[in-house]
Design an enzyme around this catalytic site. Structure first.
Site, PDB file in Angstrom:
ATOM      1  N   TYR A   1      -1.674  -0.683  10.362  1.00 57.08           N
ATOM      2  CA  TYR A   1      -1.714  -0.977   8.923  1.00 57.08           C
ATOM      3  C   TYR A   1      -0.363  -0.629   8.289  1.00 57.08           C
ATOM      4  O   TYR A   1       0.201  -1.409   7.523  1.00 57.08           O
ATOM      5  CB  TYR A   1      -2.854  -0.172   8.295  1.00 57.08           C
ATOM      6  CG  TYR A   1      -3.122  -0.464   6.845  1.00 57.08           C
ATOM      7  CD1 TYR A   1      -3.726  -1.657   6.453  1.00 57.08           C
ATOM      8  CD2 TYR A   1      -2.789   0.466   5.851  1.00 57.08           C
ATOM      9  CE1 TYR A   1      -3.985  -1.919   5.114  1.00 57.08           C
ATOM     10  CE2 TYR A   1      -3.052   0.212   4.518  1.00 57.08           C
ATOM     11  CZ  TYR A   1      -3.655  -0.973   4.145  1.00 57.08           C
ATOM     12  OH  TYR A   1      -3.908  -1.236   2.815  1.00 57.08           O
TER      13      TYR A   1
ATOM     14  N   SER B   1       0.859  -1.189   0.000  1.00 59.06           N
ATOM     15  CA  SER B   1       0.000   0.000   0.000  1.00 59.06           C
ATOM     16  C   SER B   1       0.893   1.237   0.000  1.00 59.06           C
ATOM     17  O   SER B   1       2.085   1.141   0.323  1.00 59.06           O
ATOM     18  CB  SER B   1      -0.844  -0.003   1.280  1.00 59.06           C
ATOM     19  OG  SER B   1      -1.464   1.231   1.480  1.00 59.06           O
TER      20      SER B   1
HETATM   21  N1  LIG Z   1      -8.411  -0.704  -2.153  1.00 59.77           N
HETATM   22  C1  LIG Z   1      -7.439   0.139  -1.909  1.00 59.77           C
HETATM   23  O1  LIG Z   1      -7.548   1.360  -2.082  1.00 59.77           O
HETATM   24  C2  LIG Z   1      -6.098  -0.371  -1.432  1.00 59.77           C
HETATM   25  C3  LIG Z   1      -5.051   0.527  -1.336  1.00 59.77           C
HETATM   26  C4  LIG Z   1      -3.818   0.049  -0.923  1.00 59.77           C
HETATM   27  C5  LIG Z   1      -3.649  -1.274  -0.611  1.00 59.77           C
HETATM   28  N2  LIG Z   1      -4.701  -2.131  -0.668  1.00 59.77           N
HETATM   29  C6  LIG Z   1      -4.465  -3.514  -0.299  1.00 59.77           C
HETATM   30  O2  LIG Z   1      -4.936  -4.338  -1.336  1.00 59.77           O
HETATM   31  C7  LIG Z   1      -5.400  -5.557  -0.809  1.00 59.77           C
HETATM   32  C8  LIG Z   1      -6.807  -5.859  -1.302  1.00 59.77           C
HETATM   33  O3  LIG Z   1      -7.631  -4.793  -0.949  1.00 59.77           O
HETATM   34  P1  LIG Z   1      -9.086  -4.599  -1.566  1.00 59.77           P
HETATM   35  O4  LIG Z   1      -9.309  -3.144  -1.680  1.00 59.77           O
HETATM   36  O5  LIG Z   1      -9.264  -5.455  -2.758  1.00 59.77           O
HETATM   37  O6  LIG Z   1      -9.959  -5.072  -0.338  1.00 59.77           O
HETATM   38  P2  LIG Z   1     -11.153  -6.111  -0.204  1.00 59.77           P
HETATM   39  O7  LIG Z   1     -11.640  -5.974   1.186  1.00 59.77           O
HETATM   40  O8  LIG Z   1     -12.114  -5.961  -1.334  1.00 59.77           O
HETATM   41  O9  LIG Z   1     -10.417  -7.503  -0.396  1.00 59.77           O
HETATM   42  C9  LIG Z   1      -9.662  -8.102   0.604  1.00 59.77           C
HETATM   43  C10 LIG Z   1     -10.023  -9.568   0.643  1.00 59.77           C
HETATM   44  O10 LIG Z   1      -9.222 -10.188   1.650  1.00 59.77           O
HETATM   45  C11 LIG Z   1     -10.047 -11.093   2.348  1.00 59.77           C
HETATM   46  N3  LIG Z   1      -9.531 -11.320   3.688  1.00 59.77           N
HETATM   47  C12 LIG Z   1      -9.548 -10.477   4.733  1.00 59.77           C
HETATM   48  N4  LIG Z   1      -9.016 -11.045   5.816  1.00 59.77           N
HETATM   49  C13 LIG Z   1      -8.651 -12.301   5.436  1.00 59.77           C
HETATM   50  C14 LIG Z   1      -8.055 -13.389   6.112  1.00 59.77           C
HETATM   51  N5  LIG Z   1      -7.730 -13.310   7.405  1.00 59.77           N
HETATM   52  N6  LIG Z   1      -7.801 -14.528   5.423  1.00 59.77           N
HETATM   53  C15 LIG Z   1      -8.140 -14.630   4.123  1.00 59.77           C
HETATM   54  N7  LIG Z   1      -8.731 -13.626   3.424  1.00 59.77           N
HETATM   55  C16 LIG Z   1      -8.970 -12.485   4.073  1.00 59.77           C
HETATM   56  C17 LIG Z   1     -11.422 -10.433   2.395  1.00 59.77           C
HETATM   57  O11 LIG Z   1     -12.453 -11.338   2.674  1.00 59.77           O
HETATM   58  C18 LIG Z   1     -11.484  -9.816   1.009  1.00 59.77           C
HETATM   59  O12 LIG Z   1     -12.091 -10.674   0.083  1.00 59.77           O
HETATM   60  C19 LIG Z   1      -5.278  -5.461   0.708  1.00 59.77           C
HETATM   61  O13 LIG Z   1      -4.085  -6.086   1.136  1.00 59.77           O
HETATM   62  C20 LIG Z   1      -5.220  -3.966   0.938  1.00 59.77           C
HETATM   63  O14 LIG Z   1      -4.518  -3.637   2.119  1.00 59.77           O
HETATM   64  C21 LIG Z   1      -5.915  -1.708  -1.071  1.00 59.77           C
END
Ligand SMILES: NC(=O)c1ccc[n+]([C@@H]2O[C@H](COP(=O)([O-])OP(=O)(O)OC[C@H]3O[C@@H](n4cnc5c(N)ncnc54)[C@H](O)[C@@H]3O)[C@@H](O)[C@H]2O)c1
Length: 176
Positions: free
Chosen positions: A159, A146
């Site tokens: 985080y 991130s």
């Molecule tokens: N969306 C953003 O703006 C953004 C920005 C920077 C980083 N990220 C990172 O990208 C990744 C995905 O984010 P996203 O936006 O697609 O979020 P999201 O919540 O749509 O997807 C995350 C997925 O991880 C799963 N998950 C959560 N805890 C879990 C666990 N303990 N075991 C197995 N699965 C688990 C959830 O059920 C979900 O399906 C994350 O690591 C997040 O930190 C996202």
């Protein structure tokens, strides 16, 4: 679209039930990869798998578990590696966000974020990378961090700690 590089590559993706993980699974399925998917959200995971299969994609395994649970990761990895051999590509996407003032955070909040965002990635590396190295076919590892893994942002202490660690870990992996 079929792509010669991705065709039949074995790809393990965490967080495949929604967001970036789901989009990655759908895209790699369309490229002809053989997919090994997980997420803690079983319903969402099975929906992703069904969507990919409806479009002709290959889902070899879709099993729900918590990536922070090492025995579950180990069991899944041993099972799929026994049946299908080493993975070619690992994509660690599963993660949770927590925005909170540090004085409001409970010990369990710190633990949960570090366990999922950092230990979840470590568990996948521990369980899949040695077999990839033994297979001597090369491979790729994608660890989703991130902006909060590069710079400190307000209310992101746990985080940011987890995501900075993922960046450091990934930089070291570039050297293997
Ligand atoms: N969306 C953003 O703006 C953004 C920005 C920077 C980083 N990220 C990172 O990208 C990744 C995905 O984010 P996203 O936006 O697609 O979020 P999201 O919540 O749509 O997807 C995350 C997925 O991880 C799963 N998950 C959560 N805890 C879990 C666990 N303990 N075991 C197995 N699965 C688990 C959830 O059920 C979900 O399906 C994350 O690591 C997040 O930190 C996202």
């Amino acid at each position: 679209m079929k792509n010669i590089f991705f065709k039949d590559k074995k790809v393990f993706i965490t967080g495949a039930a929604s967001g970036i993980g789901k989009a990655t699974a759908v895209a790699m399925g369309a490229l002809g990869c053989r997919l090994f998917l997980t997420d803690i959200n079983e319903q969402g995971l099975l929906k992703t798998a069904a969507e990919i299969q409806e479009k002709g994609g290959k889902v070899c395994a879709a099993e729900a578990f918590d990536v922070s649970d090492y025995p579950m990761m180990k069991h899944f990895a041993s099972d799929v590696q026994e049946r299908h051999g080493a993975m070619d590509i690992l994509v660690n996407v599963a993660g949770i966000a927590l925005f909170s003032q540090i004085e409001d955070m409970k010990h369990g909040d710190w633990e949960r974020v570090i366990n999922v965002n950092l230990w979840g990635v470590i568990h996948a590396l521990e369980c899949f990378v040695p077999e990839m190295i033994r297979a001597r076919r090369g491979g790729h590892i994608v660890n989703v961090s991130s902006t909060a893994g590069l710079i400190g942002l307000p209310w992101h202490a746990a985080y940011a700690a987890s995501k900075h660690a993922v960046v450091g870990l990934s930089e070291v992996l570039r050297m293997i």
